[in-house]
Design a protein around this motif. Sequence first.
Motif, PDB file in Angstrom:
ATOM      1  N   ILE A   1      38.409 -48.386  65.237  1.00  0.00           N
ATOM      2  CA  ILE A   1      37.678 -48.830  66.427  1.00  0.00           C
ATOM      3  C   ILE A   1      36.187 -48.967  66.117  1.00  0.00           C
ATOM      4  O   ILE A   1      35.540 -49.959  66.484  1.00  0.00           O
ATOM      5  N   ILE A   2      35.638 -47.989  65.419  1.00  0.00           N
ATOM      6  CA  ILE A   2      34.217 -48.029  65.065  1.00  0.00           C
ATOM      7  C   ILE A   2      33.920 -49.230  64.173  1.00  0.00           C
ATOM      8  O   ILE A   2      32.927 -49.944  64.361  1.00  0.00           O
ATOM      9  N   LEU A   3      34.791 -49.500  63.202  1.00  0.00           N
ATOM     10  CA  LEU A   3      34.615 -50.647  62.323  1.00  0.00           C
ATOM     11  C   LEU A   3      34.730 -51.950  63.105  1.00  0.00           C
ATOM     12  O   LEU A   3      33.949 -52.896  62.869  1.00  0.00           O
ATOM     13  N   ASP A   4      35.671 -52.021  64.042  1.00  0.00           N
ATOM     14  CA  ASP A   4      35.833 -53.225  64.873  1.00  0.00           C
ATOM     15  C   ASP A   4      34.565 -53.528  65.666  1.00  0.00           C
ATOM     16  O   ASP A   4      34.128 -54.683  65.748  1.00  0.00           O
ATOM     17  N   ILE A   5      33.969 -52.495  66.260  1.00  0.00           N
ATOM     18  CA  ILE A   5      32.739 -52.694  67.032  1.00  0.00           C
ATOM     19  C   ILE A   5      31.633 -53.213  66.122  1.00  0.00           C
ATOM     20  O   ILE A   5      30.893 -54.142  66.477  1.00  0.00           O
ATOM     21  N   ALA A   6      31.535 -52.621  64.949  1.00  0.00           N
ATOM     22  CA  ALA A   6      30.503 -53.041  63.985  1.00  0.00           C
ATOM     23  C   ALA A   6      30.692 -54.510  63.592  1.00  0.00           C
ATOM     24  O   ALA A   6      29.716 -55.259  63.477  1.00  0.00           O
ATOM     25  N   LYS A   7      31.933 -54.929  63.395  1.00  0.00           N
ATOM     26  CA  LYS A   7      32.194 -56.328  63.026  1.00  0.00           C
ATOM     27  C   LYS A   7      31.837 -57.277  64.168  1.00  0.00           C
ATOM     28  O   LYS A   7      31.277 -58.356  63.937  1.00  0.00           O
TER      29      LYS A   7
ATOM     30  N   SER B   1      21.039 -53.060  59.380  1.00  0.00           N
ATOM     31  CA  SER B   1      21.678 -54.158  60.099  1.00  0.00           C
ATOM     32  C   SER B   1      23.141 -53.793  60.307  1.00  0.00           C
ATOM     33  O   SER B   1      23.691 -52.931  59.607  1.00  0.00           O
ATOM     34  N   MET B   2      23.795 -54.456  61.251  1.00  0.00           N
ATOM     35  CA  MET B   2      25.210 -54.155  61.482  1.00  0.00           C
ATOM     36  C   MET B   2      26.064 -54.609  60.303  1.00  0.00           C
ATOM     37  O   MET B   2      27.085 -53.990  60.002  1.00  0.00           O
ATOM     38  N   SER B   3      25.653 -55.647  59.607  1.00  0.00           N
ATOM     39  CA  SER B   3      26.420 -56.077  58.439  1.00  0.00           C
ATOM     40  C   SER B   3      26.358 -55.024  57.328  1.00  0.00           C
ATOM     41  O   SER B   3      27.346 -54.802  56.608  1.00  0.00           O
ATOM     42  N   ALA B   4      25.208 -54.337  57.194  1.00  0.00           N
ATOM     43  CA  ALA B   4      25.102 -53.251  56.207  1.00  0.00           C
ATOM     44  C   ALA B   4      26.013 -52.095  56.586  1.00  0.00           C
ATOM     45  O   ALA B   4      26.637 -51.469  55.718  1.00  0.00           O
ATOM     46  N   VAL B   5      26.114 -51.817  57.878  1.00  0.00           N
ATOM     47  CA  VAL B   5      27.007 -50.751  58.351  1.00  0.00           C
ATOM     48  C   VAL B   5      28.453 -51.089  58.014  1.00  0.00           C
ATOM     49  O   VAL B   5      29.220 -50.236  57.546  1.00  0.00           O
ATOM     50  N   VAL B   6      28.836 -52.339  58.246  1.00  0.00           N
ATOM     51  CA  VAL B   6      30.211 -52.771  57.935  1.00  0.00           C
ATOM     52  C   VAL B   6      30.502 -52.573  56.453  1.00  0.00           C
ATOM     53  O   VAL B   6      31.575 -52.074  56.068  1.00  0.00           O
ATOM     54  N   LYS B   7      29.560 -52.949  55.598  1.00  0.00           N
ATOM     55  CA  LYS B   7      29.762 -52.798  54.153  1.00  0.00           C
ATOM     56  C   LYS B   7      29.932 -51.340  53.754  1.00  0.00           C
ATOM     57  O   LYS B   7      30.743 -51.010  52.876  1.00  0.00           O
ATOM     58  N   VAL B   8      29.182 -50.459  54.400  1.00  0.00           N
ATOM     59  CA  VAL B   8      29.331 -49.026  54.109  1.00  0.00           C
ATOM     60  C   VAL B   8      30.712 -48.540  54.531  1.00  0.00           C
ATOM     61  O   VAL B   8      31.398 -47.826  53.784  1.00  0.00           O
TER      62      VAL B   8
END
Length: 393
Positions: free
Chosen positions: A186-192, A346-353
């Motif tokens: 769920i957390i990853l989905d929100i980030a995407k 950035s949110m894209s950096a969060v997704v990559k992590v």
Amino acid sequence: MFMYGNIRSYSLLILILLITAVIAGSIFDAFFYLLLCGLLGLVVLGAFFFLRSRNRFQEVEEDHLDNMLGMPTRFSYEELKNITKNFSNKLGEGGFGSVSQGTLPSGSQVAVKHLFGIGPVNKSFVAEVQTIGSIHHFNLVSLVGFCAEKFNRLLVYEYMANGSLDRWIFNKNQDLSLDWQVRKKIILDIAKGLTYLHEDCNRKIIHLDIKPQNILLDENFNAKVSDFGLSKLIEKDQSQVVTSMRGTPGYMAPEWLSLVITEKVDVYSFGIIVLEVLCGRRNIDGSQQEEDRHLLKLFGRKQEEGQLLDLVDKCSDDMQLNAVEVVEMMKVAAWCLQTDYARRPSMSAVVKVFEGSVDVVIDMDEDFLNEITPEVGECFATTVLPSMLSGPR
């Protein structure tokens, strides 16, 4: 044709004026009485033309919606009454309106949000229709259509079987508790979803009201960002924007006090949600003891004491079994919650992590923690500023 409310207001105005004229007639002589009647007649005539012109202006605004590019399907009010069986199956209700389940003629399930107290077409309604109607991403709720008829404002969304995220993460029932893998997804989905809004649209979209109530879950617990009524569109090369305060207290970044914001306000709100999902409690919780009422303050204290494991949701055995990994994700939340928005990722950096393609070492020392624990909860709850604060959905 006037709406019923306008007819009632118009009739009440005439009645008051007539009573005033009768009382005045018993006090003044005939000349002044006739003069007063003439003036009252002009007032009545003016009110009549005002109400008629307002209705015509409203019709022009509604017709204008049909000519706007990128608009989704427009439904009539009667169609939506039939689809929802007169709005009988309510999924929820809040200060901004009610949401009812319905079925389209094709058999598809939809959720119809009936907005209350909106009046003529306004910027918030048009913003939501235009924004979500023109973007498409798996982690954003799809807008099927809308209705703008008379004073009825309705939005038709895809149906999300498991409702909003807050119903699951703040539930103390062990049987309904989400396990660690579901919460992580769920957390990853929100980030995407936020990455798409901030970086992949033709214009950058800042949501401005990221909170658990605006994260919806489908039958497979895929998370989708919803409710774009407060969103702001800016050019991709625009670094920041000045706007009136908007959002929900408890999820608003500190820079809102200056009214100069960037997409990093969404990153901050995301960080709050991540902590709430991991801890199973609200950021500002009046039911807690005074020293534990603000989750950010509690988070900072537990980190200093080396007891972050104490914050892991105790209502889930699976969360407790994966507590070490949960604490690691808390560090990513802290990365998003720094007071200086330029230091937030950035949110894209969060997704990559989250996906493991980038390793980030976050050293949560005392100076870092001081940067994520401002007393913003109390500040936004008591500061009176021009705002568009979000109510319950």
